[in-house]
Motif scaffolding. Structure first.
Motif, mmCIF file in Angstrom:
data_model
loop_
_atom_site.group_PDB
_atom_site.id
_atom_site.type_symbol
_atom_site.label_atom_id
_atom_site.label_comp_id
_atom_site.label_asym_id
_atom_site.label_seq_id
_atom_site.Cartn_x
_atom_site.Cartn_y
_atom_site.Cartn_z
ATOM 1 N N GLN A 1 0.862 -1.057 -0.043
ATOM 2 C CA GLN A 1 -0.187 0.273 -0.024
ATOM 3 C C GLN A 1 0.429 1.083 0.211
ATOM 4 N N CYS B 1 1.535 3.091 -3.725
ATOM 5 C CA CYS B 1 0.524 3.345 -3.999
ATOM 6 C C CYS B 1 1.279 4.843 -4.327
ATOM 7 N N GLY C 1 -2.830 -3.562 -3.650
ATOM 8 C CA GLY C 1 -3.069 -3.490 -2.614
ATOM 9 C C GLY C 1 -3.482 -1.563 -2.704
ATOM 10 N N CYS C 2 -3.233 -0.497 -3.954
ATOM 11 C CA CYS C 2 -3.581 0.792 -3.936
ATOM 12 C C CYS C 2 -4.868 0.886 -3.877
ATOM 13 N N THR C 3 -5.586 2.072 -3.212
ATOM 14 C CA THR C 3 -6.387 2.080 -3.024
ATOM 15 C C THR C 3 -7.155 3.584 -2.796
ATOM 16 N N LYS C 4 -5.844 4.716 -2.858
ATOM 17 C CA LYS C 4 -5.875 6.058 -2.729
ATOM 18 C C LYS C 4 -5.507 6.545 -3.458
ATOM 19 N N SER D 1 -8.830 -1.948 -7.704
ATOM 20 C CA SER D 1 -8.412 -1.884 -6.037
ATOM 21 C C SER D 1 -8.979 -0.372 -5.791
ATOM 22 N N LEU D 2 -8.890 0.915 -6.322
ATOM 23 C CA LEU D 2 -9.263 1.865 -6.081
ATOM 24 C C LEU D 2 -10.498 2.696 -4.869
ATOM 25 N N LYS D 3 -10.332 3.783 -3.873
ATOM 26 C CA LYS D 3 -11.782 3.254 -3.485
ATOM 27 C C LYS D 3 -11.700 4.637 -2.306
ATOM 28 N N ASN D 4 -11.091 5.964 -2.651
ATOM 29 C CA ASN D 4 -10.409 6.933 -2.879
ATOM 30 C C ASN D 4 -9.566 8.002 -3.898
ATOM 31 N N SER E 1 -14.922 -0.086 -7.054
ATOM 32 C CA SER E 1 -15.434 -0.347 -5.697
ATOM 33 C C SER E 1 -15.122 0.898 -5.229
ATOM 34 N N GLU F 1 -15.382 4.520 -3.503
ATOM 35 C CA GLU F 1 -16.502 5.073 -2.756
ATOM 36 C C GLU F 1 -16.221 6.699 -1.939
#
Length: 140
Positions: free
Chosen positions: A26, A29, A51-54, A73-76, A95, A97
């Motif tokens: 992460q 990212c 695993g990058c989400t933002k 994988s992106l959430k933000n 994904s 949000e």
């Protein structure tokens, strides 16, 4: 040393290493500006940044972009621009949000934005000149 104690210590070490790898993945990212002008760049994103989400900023443009699924994988995302692509859907952003601001402009093949159904927090949004888009289903 008893075999059970040794085995327990080995498991603790393995779990610690796996946790460290997850945090490290992460940490890789990229939080700065990300611009994608080729499908191959987009497709390599999850390999380069597992695993990058933002992300701070992402800009996707040119007619060579046809598929956003690599962004699953992106959430933000603080700022998202999808402009003049050949995508037909926003599948891959399922994904997502939170998005501070998004621009979706000039994507003449875009027919639906249903993939944005989890998007609940948006400060500002701009959609236009998506000539095949006939519904805003997916926006809540």
């Amino acid at each position: 040393m008893k075999p059970q104690n040794t085995l327990a210590k080995v498991w603790v070490i393995i779990l610690f290493m796996l946790a460290s790898m997850s945090i490290s993945a992460q940490a890789k990212c990229v939080l700065e500006n990300n611009t994608f002008t080729r499908q191959s760049q987009l497709d390599s994103f999850p390999l380069l940044h597992p695993g990058c989400t933002k992300l701070r900023s992402i800009r996707i443009y040119t007619s060579g972009i046809t598929d956003l699924s690599a962004l699953g994988s992106l959430k933000n995302i603080d700022s998202l621009t999808i402009q003049k692509t050949a995508v037909t859907t926003l599948t891959g952003l399922d994904s997502l949000e939170r998005c501070g601001h998004f621009d979706i402009w000039g994507n003449n093949s875009l027919i639906d934005i249903k993939a944005l159904k989890k998007l609940k927090h948006v400060r500002s949004a701009s959609l236009g000149e998506n000539l095949s888009l006939t519904s805003l289903e997916g926006m809540s």
